[in-house]
Structures are given as C-alpha cells and as structure tokens.
Write a protein that holds these residues in place. Structure first.
Motif, short mmCIF file in Angstrom:
data_model
loop_
_atom_site.label_atom_id
_atom_site.label_comp_id
_atom_site.label_asym_id
_atom_site.label_seq_id
_atom_site.Cartn_x
_atom_site.Cartn_y
_atom_site.Cartn_z
N UNK A 44 33.57 -18.86 -24.55
CA UNK A 44 33.23 -20.06 -23.77
C UNK A 44 34.30 -20.35 -22.73
N UNK A 45 35.58 -20.17 -23.11
CA UNK A 45 36.66 -20.41 -22.15
C UNK A 45 36.57 -19.45 -20.97
N UNK A 46 36.22 -18.20 -21.25
CA UNK A 46 36.07 -17.23 -20.17
C UNK A 46 34.95 -17.64 -19.22
N UNK A 47 33.82 -18.10 -19.80
CA UNK A 47 32.69 -18.52 -18.96
C UNK A 47 33.09 -19.72 -18.11
N UNK A 48 33.76 -20.71 -18.73
CA UNK A 48 34.13 -21.92 -17.99
C UNK A 48 35.13 -21.60 -16.89
N UNK A 49 36.12 -20.77 -17.21
CA UNK A 49 37.12 -20.42 -16.20
C UNK A 49 36.50 -19.60 -15.07
N UNK A 50 35.53 -18.74 -15.42
CA UNK A 50 34.83 -17.99 -14.38
C UNK A 50 34.09 -18.94 -13.45
N UNK A 51 33.41 -19.94 -14.02
CA UNK A 51 32.70 -20.90 -13.19
C UNK A 51 33.67 -21.75 -12.37
N UNK A 52 34.84 -22.03 -12.95
CA UNK A 52 35.84 -22.78 -12.18
C UNK A 52 36.29 -21.96 -10.97
N UNK A 53 36.50 -20.66 -11.16
CA UNK A 53 36.88 -19.80 -10.04
C UNK A 53 35.76 -19.72 -9.00
N UNK A 54 34.51 -19.70 -9.48
CA UNK A 54 33.38 -19.67 -8.54
C UNK A 54 33.37 -20.94 -7.69
N UNK A 55 33.59 -22.10 -8.35
CA UNK A 55 33.63 -23.35 -7.59
C UNK A 55 34.80 -23.36 -6.61
N UNK A 56 35.94 -22.76 -7.04
CA UNK A 56 37.08 -22.65 -6.13
C UNK A 56 36.70 -21.84 -4.89
N UNK A 57 36.01 -20.73 -5.09
CA UNK A 57 35.63 -19.90 -3.95
C UNK A 57 34.62 -20.62 -3.05
N UNK A 58 33.71 -21.39 -3.66
CA UNK A 58 32.77 -22.17 -2.86
C UNK A 58 33.51 -23.20 -2.02
N UNK A 59 34.51 -23.83 -2.66
CA UNK A 59 35.26 -24.85 -1.92
C UNK A 59 36.05 -24.21 -0.79
N UNK A 60 36.64 -23.01 -1.06
CA UNK A 60 37.37 -22.32 0.00
C UNK A 60 36.44 -21.94 1.15
N UNK A 61 35.19 -21.58 0.80
CA UNK A 61 34.26 -21.12 1.83
C UNK A 61 33.90 -22.22 2.82
N UNK A 62 33.79 -23.47 2.33
CA UNK A 62 33.35 -24.55 3.23
C UNK A 62 34.49 -25.51 3.56
N UNK A 63 35.71 -25.14 3.19
CA UNK A 63 36.84 -26.04 3.46
C UNK A 63 36.99 -26.24 4.98
N UNK A 64 37.16 -27.48 5.36
CA UNK A 64 37.35 -27.81 6.77
C UNK A 64 36.06 -27.96 7.55
N UNK A 65 34.89 -27.71 6.90
CA UNK A 65 33.61 -27.82 7.60
C UNK A 65 32.97 -29.16 7.27
N UNK A 66 32.41 -29.79 8.28
CA UNK A 66 31.63 -31.00 8.04
C UNK A 66 30.25 -30.58 7.56
N UNK A 67 29.49 -31.55 7.05
CA UNK A 67 28.15 -31.21 6.56
C UNK A 67 27.25 -30.77 7.72
N UNK A 68 27.49 -31.30 8.92
CA UNK A 68 26.72 -30.84 10.07
C UNK A 68 27.03 -29.37 10.36
#
Length: 723
Positions: free
Chosen positions: A54-78
């Motif tokens: 379970x910890x591996x799954x949660x940490x994997x999802x945390x890394x995925x969210x980190x990558x998503x945040x990095x992908x849209x960092x600095x971008x407005x919703x428009x």
C-alpha cells in the motif's frame, strides 16, 4: 500356581495407558500454542507485506501528482485549456504506465474537470459535490483519500487521491486528482493469501473503508460509525503492528498497520474459529494415533508376558546380531581405510604429473646430444666411449619409461569425467592441500550436506584445487587462513553470459577463499590468461589458473574469481550436475619407414622455447642435411613465416610462453600457407591423444633424433609443392 508378573511388565501395562494419554495432553497443549503463535506470526507477516504494498502504491501516486504539478506549474487555467490536447496526451501516457491508476484529472477551483486522461475531448464533468473536493477547497493540506465512489464516466468504483493546487499567494487554485482501483489491492491480497484464510482491508484513520478483500458487495462503502472505529485505527502504530481480538467470543484476530505517515491503515484478519477447528482436527488425529499406540503397547505387553520364558533365547539372538553388526562395521572401516589410501595415491600421482613437460624436455635434449655426439665421433670413438654413450642412452630410455609411468599414474592422457561426490573428494584431498599450504597457513573445510553428485575428472579436479591452494599460499607470505567449502548453487543465463559452454541450472560449487594480498582489478581481469603471472621470474609459469579455466570449460562448468586488493581472493569452481564423460578418440600411430633421404635444400622452421632442446633439434636436422631456422616462440615464428622466402616444413613445440601455444601457431601458419607440412611436439601425453581435435600430428617427447629426421623426411616426401 501361576507366577507373579514381574514389576517391569506391570509397569509396561500401566504405561500403555498413561503414556499415550500424557502424550496426547502434551501434544494438544503444544499444538494449541503453536497454532496461536503461527496465527500471530502470519498476521504480522501478511500485514507487513500489505503495508509495504500500500505504501508503494500511495508513494507512486504521490510522485504522479508531483509530475502533474510540475507539468502545469506556472500555467494559468486559461493557458492549460489552450494547451489541453498535448496535456491530455501527456496525462494519458502517464496514466498508462501505472496499473493501479484508472484516470488522472486536472480540476479548476470551481470543481469543473479541465483535463481527463481517459477521454478526449474532455466531457462535461464536475467534482464540486465530492466530499474530498470540498475538503481540499476548505484548506486541508497534503494528500486527501476519498471514499469509494462510482465514476460518472465509466461506472467503475474507485477512490481518489487528490492534492490542492495553490496560487502564488497560497489561495486554492484547483486540484490534482488520481483515481485508484480497489481491485489492484485485492489482486495483491489474493496473491498473498490464495487459500483465502485471511481477510484484508484498506481504510482511513476515521474508519472509512477504501478496499476490502474478499469483497461481497459492489465496492461502495458507506460512512463509518465513529463509535465502532477501533482505537488501533484512529491512532495506529507506525513501528509495530497492533494485534487485537474482536467479536463477542474473541473469534477474530486482526492486525493493524499504518501506511507510512499517511492517514491510512491496512488490516489483516484471521478467523480464530479456523485456528480452533484446525487444532481440534489435529487433536483428533493425535488421539487416534495415541489410541493405536495404547493398543499396540497393550498388545506388546501381552506378547512380552507370553515370551517371558524365552527371554534368554532372545538375548542370545540379540548378542549374535550385535557381533555380526560389529563385524560389518569393522569390514566397512577397513574398506574406507583402503579407499583413503587409494585417494592418497591418486593425490601423489597428481603431484608427479606437473613435472612431466620439463622432464621430457630435459630427456629430449640429452637424447639429442647423445645422438649428435655419436655422429660427431663416428668411427673415432673407442670401445670405452661407446660404452659410456650407451649408458647415457640407456639412462635416457629408463627416464622416458619412468616419465611415461608417472604420466599414466597421474592420468594425464585423457579426461575421465565421471559422477562423483564433491564432499568425499574434498575430505580425502584436504590433508594433501594442508601439506602444500605449509604450517603457517590454516586450512578450514566447510561441506554442505546432501550435495548432488557432480560430473568431473577427480584427478584434474584435485590438481585444480592443489593449484589454487598453492596460489593462495603464495599470496599469504606471513601466513593466514584458507577456507575450502562446497555448496549447491544455481546459475542463471545472466551469470553465464560470458560462458557459452555452460547452461543455466544447478551446479555443485567448490570455493577456495584465502586471506592474502588480493588482486587489483587489472590483474583480476587477466588472471585466467595463459602465461600471465605476477610472480617473480622463475617463480611461476602462469599456466595454473588458465589450466583450471580450460578444465572447467571442457567439463561444461564455470569458474569465477572474486578479489580485492588487501581483502583476499575467492575462486569458485561450478561443476555440472548429472552428465556423461566425453568419448576419447584413439589416435593412429604414424608409420616410420626406413631408408628415406631428406630432400635437397629443404628448409625447416624449428620453434622451441627450451634453449637446449632447440639447439639439439636444430643441430640434428642440420646434420641430416636440412637447412634450419630456429626461433623461441610463436610470435617470432609468425614473423619469419610472413617474410619473403620459403619454408618446406615447420616443427614446433606445443606448450610455449609468449601468449601463443604451438597449436595456435600451427593454425595461424596453416592459414598463411595452407599446404605447409607441420609437425608438433610435446611432453604432455594428453595433447598427443588429443591430436584428433586439432588435426595436427604430434610427436611425443622425448623423441629419438633418428625418428624425428625420418618423420620429417616422410612429410616432405608426401607434401605437394608449397606456393
């Protein structure tokens, strides 16, 4: 009047009832505690594995969210909506890499889904009504785990892992959401417990169920009753599992573990009713066995009473059986002593084989010198001189016969690969290894019991171990310890990538480890090369490890070396299990007709590393009318063959320094001059018998000079003109 039963028989009658009953009580008590302890141990193990998964799954999802945040960092919703299509393709690629994730979302502050990894174009969806979204919007930090919900798009039950997106001033600016499939956990739990003895659950610390196995419903779990949430869930332990009993009769045993620092708990539950049922079944079987034992003891008591009068006869028979057993033990000890003596003789034979080549070179030089002396003196030799020359020739012939006997005793003619017990071989050979190591080095032997038989030539294997032991002794100038051990070892294709002669499977490993100076990486990489040695001039030929390497390759085995400077060396021989010995092909003896004269102006290339043998062979051929060019190794011979001019025949030794054997030289010369006659010579009888393998005729040392001249004349008479 009937005789009174003796006390021993009365005691046996009572024991036939008391002993089985006492054994049953003790065994039942022990089995009860054993099953209870096993239940606790299984819970601890299963909960630890489930927690890590379970910890591996949660940490994997945390890394995925980190990558998503990095992908849209600095971008407005428009800007995100303007780049929605490439962002969606990127999310889809990220989603497809992880089996536990069913979809990824980018959600605006108002709850509207802007980008969805599983659909394009993005459908009109909103998560504003989801409880986890409201918690994010209200300012709850970190990762939020939602209750299981049914997807509005796919209808699949999932639970979300979400995180706030914040603007530069720290205000709520939407959410990053990943949907996890509970079935991913259920599949892992089923693999951990395929028999279905335990039940698993993943829940939040407020008691909300996220995934359950086995699951009888649709996977949707309502909100928990706070009063029923166990204390171990509300305040879980990070270090060790909390194991508690549940139910009115305490019929359930559950272990709780927190998943890292997250507000998640995994639980594993075992039914104590199953444990109790297993204990009752075991006790019933034990009771049946004890009943049978009680009946057997009672029946044995009755037989003892009936046979009481014949006790002396039985004692006499037992005495006879004891004497026969002692005699059999004595015969076996004598046979083992004979086997040990035979092993010692074989070890002595292996020691003598190492001097064969140099001894043959010396005999060849002496015999050639005698031949030249006879030709030089001719008729001028008086009777006394001829007598002395004859004595020398007789001595050389006796030495040649002795050397041939030593070679036969050492079994150097061919490889005798048979099935043998490595432990027995090491035990029998260890005393000789200890003597070779000397008093300053201690030999420790560790044998793994139950080894399968391996395929090897006992003589060659013992010679290899002796070679390794001498190398270890030389590496420990101030003494030390040598560990000789055996074990069963599997080798896979990756470990045998550099060895095409061995196949993956189980091997019998013989390892010799010393506490010597060790090897630097550049020496370790070249350790198996022929004639490579780090010993001083005259202290070693550099053939020891290369012979071990070739012997193991010929067997279809493998050899490895582990060493570091200042940390000692460990060499391991991997012997194949269950194979047949190779068939030996006989080599026909060449005929030597007399009366042949050497062709006029024939030029012979003589290649011999031993200076005395080289000079004698060259002088003999010159006296016979040949023109001779003599060199000392293979590279020099190849240089001569590459120059302008013509050689009518090449006569070469096989074992030579310089990194090239006589066989390799012959193969290279044949490629340069395909019709050049080639005659080889060696003091190793195994090389003579192996002539069929390389296709060149081999003359064994010591050879008679007249026979050498006659055979060269025959080859020159048979050859075609060399282009």
């Amino acid at each position: 009047m009937r005789a009174r039963l003796p006390p021993s028989l009365r005691l046996l009658l009572a024991a036939s009832l008391v002993v089985p009953l006492g054994f049953l009580v003790g065994a039942a008590w022990y089995d009860h505690h054993r099953l209870q302890n096993e239940a606790h141990a299984n819970l601890a193990r299963l909960s630890a594995v489930a927690r890590e998964h379970a910890l591996k799954v949660v940490e994997t999802n945390s890394l995925v969210l980190d990558r998503m945040e990095d992908r849209i960092r600095g971008l407005s919703w428009a800007e995100i909506e303007a780049q929605n299509e490439p962002i969606q393709r990127w999310l889809r690629g990220l989603d497809e890499r992880f089996a536990q994730i069913t979809s990824l979302h980018l959600t605006r502050p108002d709850g509207r889904v802007v980008t969805l990894s599983i659909a394009w174009p993005t459908p009109s969806l909103s998560v504003a009504d989801r409880l986890y979204f409201r918690r994010l919007r209200d300012g709850e930090p970190g990762m939020i785990f939602s209750e299981p919900v049914r997807s509005r798009l796919t209808g699949i039950v999932t639970f979300a892992v979400a995180r706030r997106r914040e603007s530069a001033d720290g205000q709520f600016d939407g959410a990053l959401i990943g949907s996890i499939l509970p079935g991913y956990f259920q599949a892992q739990w089923h693999a951990m417990d395929p028999e279905g003895r335990a039940s698993f659950a993943l829940m939040r610390t407020d008691g909300q169920m996220l995934a359950v196995h086995p699951s009888a419903g649709d996977g949707l779990h309502g909100p928990p009753d706070p009063a029923t949430v166990p204390e171990a869930v509300r305040h879980p332990s990070i270090a060790n599992p909390v194991i508690a009993r549940f139910g009115e009769r305490g019929e359930w045993l559950t272990a709780f573990r927190q998943v890292g620092q997250h507000p998640l708990v995994v639980s594993v539950t075992l039914s104590l009713d199953q444990v109790r049922a297993e204990w009752l079944a075991n006790t019933a079987r034990m009771a049946l066995l004890c009943l049978v034992a009680a009946l057997a003891l009672g029946f044995t008591t009755l037989l003892a009473i009936r046979r009481w009068r014949s006790e002396q006869v039985m004692l006499s028979e037992l005495t006879i059986s004891r004497d026969e057993l002692q005699a059999e033990i004595a015969r076996r000890e004598a046979a083992e002593a004979g086997l040990l003596q035979a092993q010692r003789l074989e070890s002595l034979g292996r020691l003598t084989g190492g001097v064969a080549h140099d001894f043959n070179n010396l005999l060849t030089a002496i015999l050639g010198t005698v031949h030249l002396l006879e030709r030089h003196l001719g008729a001028a030799a008086d009777e006394r001189m001829r007598k002395y020359i004859g004595m020398v020739r007789d001595a050389v012939q006796r030495g040649a016969r002795l050397n041939a006997s030593l070679l036969a005793f050492a079994r150097r003619q061919k490889l005798h690969a048979t099935s043998l017990d490595a432990n027995d071989l090491v035990q029998g050979f260890a005393p000789l290894i200890q003597r070779a190591l000397g008093e300053a080095v201690t030999l420790a032997v560790h044998l793994e019991p139950g080894l399968p038989p391996c395929r090897a030539d006992a003589a060659q294997l013992e010679a290899a171990l002796l070679n390794l032991a001498i190398n270890a002794r030389d590496a420990m100038t101030r003494g030390g310890t040598v560990m000789l051990s055996t074990r069963s070892a599997p080798l896979d294709a990756a470990q045998l990538a550099t060895n095409p002669d061995a196949r993956p499977g189980f091997y019998v490993a013989l390892a010799l480890q010393d506490t010597g100076t060790g090897m630097p990486p550049e020496v370790r990489e070249r350790a198996f090369e022929p004639f490579f040695t780090t010993k001083p001039q005259g202290k070693g030929t550099g053939l020891g490890l290369s012979q071990v390497f070739g012997f193991m390759r010929q067997l279809g085995g493998h050899v490895t070396i582990e060493s570091a400077l200042g940390e000692g060396t460990e060499i391991t021989l991997f012997l194949p299990v269950a194979a047949e010995p190779p068939a030996a092909l006989p080599v026909p003896a060449p005929s030597h007709p007399d009366g042949l004269r050497p062709p006029a102006h024939a030029t012979i290339l003589v290649v011999e590393d031993d200076e005395r043998v080289r000079e004698v062979a060259a002088e003999t051929l010159r006296d016979a009318g040949f023109q001779v060019v003599a060199v000392q190794d293979g590279p020099e011979a190849l240089a001569m063959l590459g120059r302008p001019g013509r050689f009518d025949l090449m006569f070469s030794d096989i074992v030579m320094p310089g990194g090239m054997t006589g066989i390799e030289l012959a193969q290279a010369a044949r490629r340069m001059h395909p019709r050049l006659p080639i005659l080889l010579a060696t003091g190793f009888a195994a090389t003579v018998e192996g002539a069929a393998d390389h296709g060149f005729e081999v003359l064994p040392k010591p050879y008679d000079q007249a026979a050498l001249v006659r055979r060269i004349a025959e080859l020159l008479a048979e050859r075609q003109p060399v282009a």
